[in-house]
Design a protein around this motif. Sequence first.
Motif, short mmCIF file in Angstrom:
data_model
loop_
_atom_site.label_atom_id
_atom_site.label_comp_id
_atom_site.label_asym_id
_atom_site.label_seq_id
_atom_site.Cartn_x
_atom_site.Cartn_y
_atom_site.Cartn_z
N ALA A 106 0.78 -1.38 0.11
CA ALA A 106 0.06 0.01 0.04
C ALA A 106 0.87 1.22 0.15
N LEU A 107 1.68 1.15 0.73
CA LEU A 107 2.91 2.22 0.75
C LEU A 107 3.46 2.51 -0.57
N LYS A 108 3.95 1.71 -1.27
CA LYS A 108 4.48 1.59 -2.51
C LYS A 108 3.73 2.18 -3.57
N LEU A 109 2.39 1.95 -3.46
CA LEU A 109 1.34 2.42 -4.28
C LEU A 109 0.94 3.83 -4.32
N VAL A 110 1.27 4.57 -3.04
CA VAL A 110 1.06 5.75 -2.84
C VAL A 110 1.89 6.62 -3.71
N PRO A 111 1.42 7.63 -4.23
CA PRO A 111 2.02 8.38 -5.03
C PRO A 111 2.72 9.68 -4.39
N TRP A 112 3.99 9.24 -3.80
CA TRP A 112 4.42 10.31 -2.69
C TRP A 112 4.71 11.52 -3.34
N GLY A 113 5.28 11.64 -4.69
CA GLY A 113 5.55 12.99 -5.26
C GLY A 113 4.36 13.96 -5.55
N ASP A 114 3.22 13.22 -5.50
CA ASP A 114 1.92 14.14 -5.71
C ASP A 114 1.55 14.48 -4.37
N VAL A 115 1.78 13.67 -3.36
CA VAL A 115 1.36 13.83 -1.84
C VAL A 115 2.44 15.06 -1.64
N ILE A 116 3.71 15.06 -1.75
CA ILE A 116 4.38 15.97 -1.46
C ILE A 116 4.19 17.25 -2.34
N GLU A 117 3.92 17.37 -3.25
CA GLU A 117 3.38 18.51 -4.01
C GLU A 117 2.11 19.18 -3.59
#
Length: 128
Positions: free
Chosen positions: A8-19
């Motif tokens: 689940a954590l790998k599927l999170v688009p962290w770049g989008d979350v950070i933006e």
Amino acid sequence: MALGWMTALKLVPWGDVIEATPKIVKGAKKLFTSTREAARPAGAAVPVPATAADPKAVAALAHALQAQVATLEKEQRDSAELIASLAEQNAQIVTVVDGLQKRVRLLSGACLVLVASVGMLVVWAAQR
């Protein structure tokens, strides 16, 4: 169960979350500010119907409605403050997770170098 969380954590688009984090914090602060400014004073009058038969009953109803509105306004301000706090915490979490991701990449690279070095040492020892 841990595998599910990792996936689940790998599927999170962290770049989008950070933006999106600064926008979330800005929106929460705006909500908090607007609810604070829009709040009426607790003693503001509630309109009373003109065709009231019993003035005491109308006055009691108005007083009860004023108290209820004041309570709701306080709850709304508290909720907005909580949302702002959660948005700031979310921003901090995203920053920490980003730093952890960078550390994991660095450690993964170091492990690869270490494995390659041990492999070369084993090959060198086998040749002697």
